[in-house]
Design a protein around this motif. Structure first.
Motif, PDB file in Angstrom:
ATOM      1  N   ARG A  12      10.012  26.862  36.068  1.00 58.99           N
ATOM      2  CA  ARG A  12       9.706  27.051  34.645  1.00 58.99           C
ATOM      3  C   ARG A  12       8.204  27.008  34.358  1.00 58.99           C
ATOM      4  O   ARG A  12       7.791  27.033  33.208  1.00 58.99           O
ATOM      5  CB  ARG A  12      10.434  25.998  33.802  1.00 58.99           C
ATOM      6  CG  ARG A  12      11.945  26.149  33.787  1.00 58.99           C
ATOM      7  CD  ARG A  12      12.591  25.147  32.831  1.00 58.99           C
ATOM      8  NE  ARG A  12      14.020  25.396  32.711  1.00 58.99           N
ATOM      9  CZ  ARG A  12      14.930  24.919  33.531  1.00 58.99           C
ATOM     10  NH1 ARG A  12      14.554  24.139  34.548  1.00 58.99           N
ATOM     11  NH2 ARG A  12      16.208  25.200  33.371  1.00 58.99           N
ATOM     12  N   CYS A  34      11.529  19.317  33.659  1.00 54.66           N
ATOM     13  CA  CYS A  34      12.784  20.068  33.699  1.00 54.66           C
ATOM     14  C   CYS A  34      13.985  19.128  33.697  1.00 54.66           C
ATOM     15  O   CYS A  34      15.043  19.459  33.159  1.00 54.66           O
ATOM     16  CB  CYS A  34      12.831  20.960  34.932  1.00 54.66           C
ATOM     17  SG  CYS A  34      11.610  22.304  34.902  1.00 54.66           S
ATOM     18  N   LEU A  37      15.246  18.274  30.266  1.00 54.36           N
ATOM     19  CA  LEU A  37      15.734  19.338  29.387  1.00 54.36           C
ATOM     20  C   LEU A  37      17.201  19.091  29.041  1.00 54.36           C
ATOM     21  O   LEU A  37      18.006  18.731  29.897  1.00 54.36           O
ATOM     22  CB  LEU A  37      15.591  20.703  30.066  1.00 54.36           C
ATOM     23  CG  LEU A  37      14.168  21.273  30.170  1.00 54.36           C
ATOM     24  CD1 LEU A  37      14.211  22.556  30.987  1.00 54.36           C
ATOM     25  CD2 LEU A  37      13.601  21.537  28.795  1.00 54.36           C
ATOM     26  N   ASP A  41      18.652  23.195  25.502  1.00 54.93           N
ATOM     27  CA  ASP A  41      17.413  23.841  25.949  1.00 54.93           C
ATOM     28  C   ASP A  41      17.691  24.846  27.065  1.00 54.93           C
ATOM     29  O   ASP A  41      17.121  25.945  27.085  1.00 54.93           O
ATOM     30  CB  ASP A  41      16.417  22.796  26.448  1.00 54.93           C
ATOM     31  CG  ASP A  41      15.940  21.867  25.338  1.00 54.93           C
ATOM     32  OD1 ASP A  41      15.891  22.323  24.185  1.00 54.93           O
ATOM     33  OD2 ASP A  41      15.643  20.692  25.639  1.00 54.93           O
ATOM     34  N   ARG A  42      18.564  24.470  27.982  1.00 59.35           N
ATOM     35  CA  ARG A  42      18.881  25.370  29.095  1.00 59.35           C
ATOM     36  C   ARG A  42      19.603  26.628  28.599  1.00 59.35           C
ATOM     37  O   ARG A  42      19.346  27.737  29.081  1.00 59.35           O
ATOM     38  CB  ARG A  42      19.739  24.633  30.135  1.00 59.35           C
ATOM     39  CG  ARG A  42      19.041  23.423  30.747  1.00 59.35           C
ATOM     40  CD  ARG A  42      19.952  22.706  31.733  1.00 59.35           C
ATOM     41  NE  ARG A  42      19.401  21.426  32.133  1.00 59.35           N
ATOM     42  CZ  ARG A  42      18.487  21.244  33.072  1.00 59.35           C
ATOM     43  NH1 ARG A  42      18.031  22.301  33.725  1.00 59.35           N
ATOM     44  NH2 ARG A  42      18.046  20.037  33.356  1.00 59.35           N
ATOM     45  N   ARG A  43      20.510  26.455  27.635  1.00 60.28           N
ATOM     46  CA  ARG A  43      21.214  27.627  27.096  1.00 60.28           C
ATOM     47  C   ARG A  43      20.243  28.536  26.343  1.00 60.28           C
ATOM     48  O   ARG A  43      20.348  29.768  26.415  1.00 60.28           O
ATOM     49  CB  ARG A  43      22.346  27.169  26.168  1.00 60.28           C
ATOM     50  CG  ARG A  43      23.541  26.566  26.888  1.00 60.28           C
ATOM     51  CD  ARG A  43      24.759  26.550  25.985  1.00 60.28           C
ATOM     52  NE  ARG A  43      24.543  25.707  24.813  1.00 60.28           N
ATOM     53  CZ  ARG A  43      24.897  24.433  24.739  1.00 60.28           C
ATOM     54  NH1 ARG A  43      25.483  23.860  25.774  1.00 60.28           N
ATOM     55  NH2 ARG A  43      24.695  23.734  23.642  1.00 60.28           N
ATOM     56  N   ARG A  44      19.301  27.923  25.609  1.00 58.76           N
ATOM     57  CA  ARG A  44      18.316  28.720  24.876  1.00 58.76           C
ATOM     58  C   ARG A  44      17.450  29.524  25.845  1.00 58.76           C
ATOM     59  O   ARG A  44      17.161  30.708  25.614  1.00 58.76           O
ATOM     60  CB  ARG A  44      17.442  27.824  24.008  1.00 58.76           C
ATOM     61  CG  ARG A  44      16.457  28.605  23.133  1.00 58.76           C
ATOM     62  CD  ARG A  44      15.657  27.702  22.212  1.00 58.76           C
ATOM     63  NE  ARG A  44      14.824  26.767  22.962  1.00 58.76           N
ATOM     64  CZ  ARG A  44      15.073  25.478  23.079  1.00 58.76           C
ATOM     65  NH1 ARG A  44      16.147  24.964  22.498  1.00 58.76           N
ATOM     66  NH2 ARG A  44      14.269  24.690  23.780  1.00 58.76           N
ATOM     67  N   GLU A  45      17.035  28.904  26.939  1.00 63.18           N
ATOM     68  CA  GLU A  45      16.231  29.612  27.938  1.00 63.18           C
ATOM     69  C   GLU A  45      17.018  30.754  28.569  1.00 63.18           C
ATOM     70  O   GLU A  45      16.479  31.838  28.812  1.00 63.18           O
ATOM     71  CB  GLU A  45      15.758  28.646  29.011  1.00 63.18           C
ATOM     72  CG  GLU A  45      14.663  27.702  28.564  1.00 63.18           C
ATOM     73  CD  GLU A  45      14.136  26.864  29.704  1.00 63.18           C
ATOM     74  OE1 GLU A  45      14.725  26.961  30.813  1.00 63.18           O
ATOM     75  OE2 GLU A  45      13.150  26.138  29.500  1.00 63.18           O
ATOM     76  N   ALA A  46      18.309  30.507  28.817  1.00 63.21           N
ATOM     77  CA  ALA A  46      19.136  31.557  29.420  1.00 63.21           C
ATOM     78  C   ALA A  46      19.272  32.742  28.460  1.00 63.21           C
ATOM     79  O   ALA A  46      19.221  33.903  28.896  1.00 63.21           O
ATOM     80  CB  ALA A  46      20.509  30.994  29.768  1.00 63.21           C
ATOM     81  N   GLU A  48      17.087  33.643  26.228  1.00 64.98           N
ATOM     82  CA  GLU A  48      15.793  34.335  26.193  1.00 64.98           C
ATOM     83  C   GLU A  48      15.609  35.225  27.418  1.00 64.98           C
ATOM     84  O   GLU A  48      15.099  36.341  27.311  1.00 64.98           O
ATOM     85  CB  GLU A  48      14.671  33.300  26.100  1.00 64.98           C
ATOM     86  CG  GLU A  48      14.633  32.561  24.771  1.00 64.98           C
ATOM     87  CD  GLU A  48      13.584  31.461  24.751  1.00 64.98           C
ATOM     88  OE1 GLU A  48      12.980  31.201  25.828  1.00 64.98           O
ATOM     89  OE2 GLU A  48      13.380  30.856  23.686  1.00 64.98           O
ATOM     90  N   ARG A  49      16.045  34.729  28.593  1.00 63.13           N
ATOM     91  CA  ARG A  49      15.911  35.536  29.815  1.00 63.13           C
ATOM     92  C   ARG A  49      16.782  36.783  29.751  1.00 63.13           C
ATOM     93  O   ARG A  49      16.398  37.852  30.231  1.00 63.13           O
ATOM     94  CB  ARG A  49      16.296  34.706  31.035  1.00 63.13           C
ATOM     95  CG  ARG A  49      15.280  33.648  31.419  1.00 63.13           C
ATOM     96  CD  ARG A  49      15.516  33.180  32.852  1.00 63.13           C
ATOM     97  NE  ARG A  49      16.871  32.695  33.045  1.00 63.13           N
ATOM     98  CZ  ARG A  49      17.253  31.432  32.860  1.00 63.13           C
ATOM     99  NH1 ARG A  49      16.356  30.525  32.465  1.00 63.13           N
ATOM    100  NH2 ARG A  49      18.494  31.056  33.060  1.00 63.13           N
ATOM    101  N   SER A  54      18.502  34.968  19.338  1.00 66.57           N
ATOM    102  CA  SER A  54      18.710  33.539  19.088  1.00 66.57           C
ATOM    103  C   SER A  54      19.736  33.335  17.979  1.00 66.57           C
ATOM    104  O   SER A  54      19.895  34.181  17.087  1.00 66.57           O
ATOM    105  CB  SER A  54      17.384  32.880  18.699  1.00 66.57           C
ATOM    106  OG  SER A  54      16.872  33.477  17.516  1.00 66.57           O
TER     107      SER A  54
END
Length: 206
Positions: A12, A34, A37, A41-46, A48-49, A54
Protein backbone atom coordinates in the motif's frame (compact mmCIF):
# COMPACT_ATOMS: atom_id res chain seq x y z
CA UNK A 1 13.93 -13.27 -6.58
CA UNK A 2 14.08 -10.20 -4.39
CA UNK A 3 14.87 -10.67 -0.73
CA UNK A 4 12.33 -9.24 1.72
CA UNK A 5 15.00 -7.01 3.21
CA UNK A 6 15.34 -5.31 -0.18
CA UNK A 7 11.67 -4.23 -0.10
CA UNK A 8 11.40 -0.74 1.39
CA UNK A 9 7.60 -0.23 1.11
CA UNK A 10 4.55 -2.43 1.61
CA UNK A 11 1.94 -3.10 -1.02
CA UNK A 12 0.00 0.00 0.00
CA UNK A 13 3.01 2.27 -0.18
CA UNK A 14 3.84 2.54 3.52
CA UNK A 15 7.56 2.69 4.24
CA UNK A 16 9.10 -0.05 6.34
CA UNK A 17 10.52 2.24 9.01
CA UNK A 18 11.47 0.83 12.43
CA UNK A 19 8.29 2.35 13.92
CA UNK A 20 6.11 0.95 11.14
CA UNK A 21 7.61 -2.54 10.99
CA UNK A 22 6.45 -5.59 12.93
CA UNK A 23 8.76 -8.64 12.89
CA UNK A 24 6.75 -11.88 13.03
CA UNK A 25 7.91 -15.05 14.79
CA UNK A 26 8.69 -16.49 11.34
CA UNK A 27 11.08 -13.64 10.66
CA UNK A 28 8.90 -11.96 8.07
CA UNK A 29 8.01 -8.30 8.28
CA UNK A 30 4.52 -6.81 8.25
CA UNK A 31 3.35 -3.22 7.97
CA UNK A 32 1.96 -1.79 11.20
CA UNK A 33 -0.23 0.76 9.35
CA UNK A 34 -1.82 -1.97 7.21
CA UNK A 35 -2.37 -4.18 10.22
CA UNK A 36 -4.62 -1.53 11.80
CA UNK A 37 -6.80 -1.13 8.71
CA UNK A 38 -10.43 -2.02 9.38
CA UNK A 39 -12.48 -4.30 7.17
CA UNK A 40 -14.35 -1.24 5.89
CA UNK A 41 -11.03 0.34 4.85
CA UNK A 42 -10.05 -2.81 2.97
CA UNK A 43 -13.40 -2.95 1.16
CA UNK A 44 -13.11 0.73 0.23
CA UNK A 45 -9.62 0.15 -1.20
CA UNK A 46 -10.88 -2.84 -3.18
CA UNK A 47 -13.70 -0.76 -4.66
CA UNK A 48 -11.22 1.96 -5.64
CA UNK A 49 -8.92 -0.57 -7.34
CA UNK A 50 -11.82 -2.06 -9.30
CA UNK A 51 -13.26 1.34 -10.20
CA UNK A 52 -16.53 0.72 -8.34
CA UNK A 53 -18.29 4.00 -7.38
CA UNK A 54 -18.14 4.77 -3.67
CA UNK A 55 -21.25 4.14 -1.64
CA UNK A 56 -23.49 7.13 -0.84
CA UNK A 57 -22.84 8.45 2.65
CA UNK A 58 -25.43 11.14 3.45
CA UNK A 59 -29.04 10.23 4.23
CA UNK A 60 -30.35 11.98 1.13
CA UNK A 61 -27.80 10.16 -1.06
CA UNK A 62 -28.69 6.78 0.45
CA UNK A 63 -32.40 7.44 -0.07
CA UNK A 64 -31.93 8.52 -3.68
CA UNK A 65 -29.76 5.48 -4.43
CA UNK A 66 -32.63 3.05 -3.77
CA UNK A 67 -35.65 5.03 -4.97
CA UNK A 68 -37.32 4.55 -8.34
CA UNK A 69 -39.94 7.01 -9.60
CA UNK A 70 -43.17 5.49 -10.93
CA UNK A 71 -44.09 7.62 -13.96
CA UNK A 72 -47.78 6.65 -13.76
CA UNK A 73 -48.43 7.35 -10.09
CA UNK A 74 -45.58 9.73 -9.27
CA UNK A 75 -44.62 7.54 -6.28
CA UNK A 76 -40.99 7.43 -5.19
CA UNK A 77 -40.87 3.69 -4.57
CA UNK A 78 -38.27 2.40 -2.10
CA UNK A 79 -36.38 -0.72 -3.25
CA UNK A 80 -34.37 -1.29 -0.09
CA UNK A 81 -35.27 -2.98 3.20
CA UNK A 82 -39.03 -3.34 3.81
CA UNK A 83 -40.52 -4.30 7.19
CA UNK A 84 -43.47 -6.67 7.68
CA UNK A 85 -45.91 -3.73 7.53
CA UNK A 86 -44.71 -2.76 4.05
CA UNK A 87 -42.79 0.38 5.08
CA UNK A 88 -39.22 1.03 3.95
CA UNK A 89 -36.48 1.16 6.60
CA UNK A 90 -33.12 2.92 6.54
CA UNK A 91 -30.31 3.50 9.02
CA UNK A 92 -30.61 6.97 10.51
CA UNK A 93 -27.63 9.34 10.95
CA UNK A 94 -25.75 9.12 14.24
CA UNK A 95 -27.16 12.42 15.51
CA UNK A 96 -30.77 11.22 15.18
CA UNK A 97 -32.68 9.82 18.13
CA UNK A 98 -33.61 6.61 16.27
CA UNK A 99 -31.23 3.98 14.92
CA UNK A 100 -33.63 2.86 12.19
CA UNK A 101 -36.26 5.11 10.63
CA UNK A 102 -39.06 4.65 8.11
CA UNK A 103 -37.98 5.89 4.69
CA UNK A 104 -41.09 8.03 4.16
CA UNK A 105 -40.45 9.76 7.50
CA UNK A 106 -36.81 10.38 6.53
CA UNK A 107 -37.88 11.84 3.17
CA UNK A 108 -40.40 14.13 4.89
CA UNK A 109 -37.86 15.39 7.44
CA UNK A 110 -35.32 16.14 4.71
CA UNK A 111 -37.90 18.04 2.65
CA UNK A 112 -40.05 19.76 5.30
CA UNK A 113 -38.29 19.55 8.65
CA UNK A 114 -39.18 17.66 11.86
CA UNK A 115 -42.56 16.00 12.32
CA UNK A 116 -44.54 17.84 15.06
CA UNK A 117 -45.21 15.93 18.27
CA UNK A 118 -48.64 14.27 18.22
CA UNK A 119 -48.84 14.03 14.43
CA UNK A 120 -48.16 11.19 12.00
CA UNK A 121 -47.64 10.85 8.25
CA UNK A 122 -50.41 9.39 6.12
CA UNK A 123 -49.80 8.08 2.60
CA UNK A 124 -52.35 9.78 0.33
CA UNK A 125 -51.33 7.41 -2.47
CA UNK A 126 -51.93 4.37 -0.18
CA UNK A 127 -48.50 3.01 -1.25
CA UNK A 128 -46.57 2.33 1.95
CA UNK A 129 -43.20 2.06 0.17
CA UNK A 130 -43.62 5.53 -1.37
CA UNK A 131 -41.18 8.22 -0.17
CA UNK A 132 -42.55 11.16 -2.14
CA UNK A 133 -43.15 14.03 0.34
CA UNK A 134 -45.92 15.33 -1.94
CA UNK A 135 -47.84 12.08 -1.31
CA UNK A 136 -47.67 12.48 2.48
CA UNK A 137 -49.87 14.45 4.86
CA UNK A 138 -49.55 15.26 8.56
CA UNK A 139 -52.53 13.90 10.52
CA UNK A 140 -53.38 12.81 14.03
CA UNK A 141 -53.18 9.14 15.00
CA UNK A 142 -56.98 8.93 15.13
CA UNK A 143 -57.32 10.34 11.62
CA UNK A 144 -54.55 8.07 10.34
CA UNK A 145 -56.32 4.97 11.69
CA UNK A 146 -59.67 6.13 10.31
CA UNK A 147 -58.19 6.44 6.82
CA UNK A 148 -56.61 2.98 6.89
CA UNK A 149 -57.82 -0.47 5.86
CA UNK A 150 -57.88 -2.08 9.31
CA UNK A 151 -61.21 -3.26 10.82
CA UNK A 152 -61.44 -0.22 13.17
CA UNK A 153 -61.14 2.07 10.14
CA UNK A 154 -63.94 0.26 8.32
CA UNK A 155 -66.15 0.44 11.41
CA UNK A 156 -65.53 4.17 11.81
CA UNK A 157 -66.72 4.74 8.21
CA UNK A 158 -69.76 2.50 8.62
CA UNK A 159 -73.03 4.45 8.22
CA UNK A 160 -75.45 1.58 9.01
CA UNK A 161 -75.34 -1.46 11.29
CA UNK A 162 -75.47 -5.02 9.96
CA UNK A 163 -79.31 -4.94 10.15
CA UNK A 164 -79.51 -1.76 8.11
CA UNK A 165 -80.29 0.70 10.92
CA UNK A 166 -78.62 4.12 10.52
CA UNK A 167 -75.75 4.82 12.91
CA UNK A 168 -76.74 8.42 13.46
CA UNK A 169 -78.97 10.64 15.55
CA UNK A 170 -80.91 9.07 18.43
CA UNK A 171 -80.16 5.57 17.15
CA UNK A 172 -76.40 5.97 17.76
CA UNK A 173 -75.06 4.99 21.18
CA UNK A 174 -71.38 6.01 21.69
CA UNK A 175 -69.56 3.69 24.10
CA UNK A 176 -66.79 4.52 26.55
CA UNK A 177 -64.28 2.44 24.59
CA UNK A 178 -64.85 4.60 21.50
CA UNK A 179 -67.01 2.09 19.63
CA UNK A 180 -70.44 2.93 18.26
CA UNK A 181 -73.56 0.86 18.89
CA UNK A 182 -77.00 0.67 17.28
CA UNK A 183 -79.74 1.45 19.81
CA UNK A 184 -82.36 -0.67 17.98
CA UNK A 185 -80.08 -3.69 17.84
CA UNK A 186 -79.22 -3.30 21.51
CA UNK A 187 -82.92 -3.25 22.36
CA UNK A 188 -83.33 -6.51 20.43
CA UNK A 189 -80.56 -8.18 22.42
CA UNK A 190 -81.62 -6.95 25.87
CA UNK A 191 -85.02 -6.36 27.50
CA UNK A 192 -86.47 -2.94 26.92
CA UNK A 193 -86.16 -2.17 30.63
CA UNK A 194 -82.36 -2.14 30.35
CA UNK A 195 -82.43 0.52 27.62
CA UNK A 196 -81.89 3.95 29.23
CA UNK A 197 -84.18 5.56 26.65
CA UNK A 198 -86.96 3.07 27.39
CA UNK A 199 -86.58 3.56 31.15
CA UNK A 200 -86.85 7.31 30.69
CA UNK A 201 -89.99 6.98 28.55
CA UNK A 202 -91.58 4.51 31.06
CA UNK A 203 -90.94 6.88 33.95
CA UNK A 204 -92.49 9.75 32.05
CA UNK A 205 -95.69 7.73 31.44
CA UNK A 206 -96.02 6.88 35.14
Amino acid sequence: MRRQTDITHCGRGHEFTPENTIIKATGFRTCRACRHLTEADRRREARERLGVPSRPKTLSERLAARIRVDDETGCHVWFGTINHHGYGRITAPSDWAETKIATHRAAWVLANGPIPIGLELDHLCRNRSCCNPAHLELVTHRENVARGDAPPAHRSRQSHCKRGHPLAGDNLVPRKDGHRECRKCRAMRWPAATDPQSQHSDGAQQ
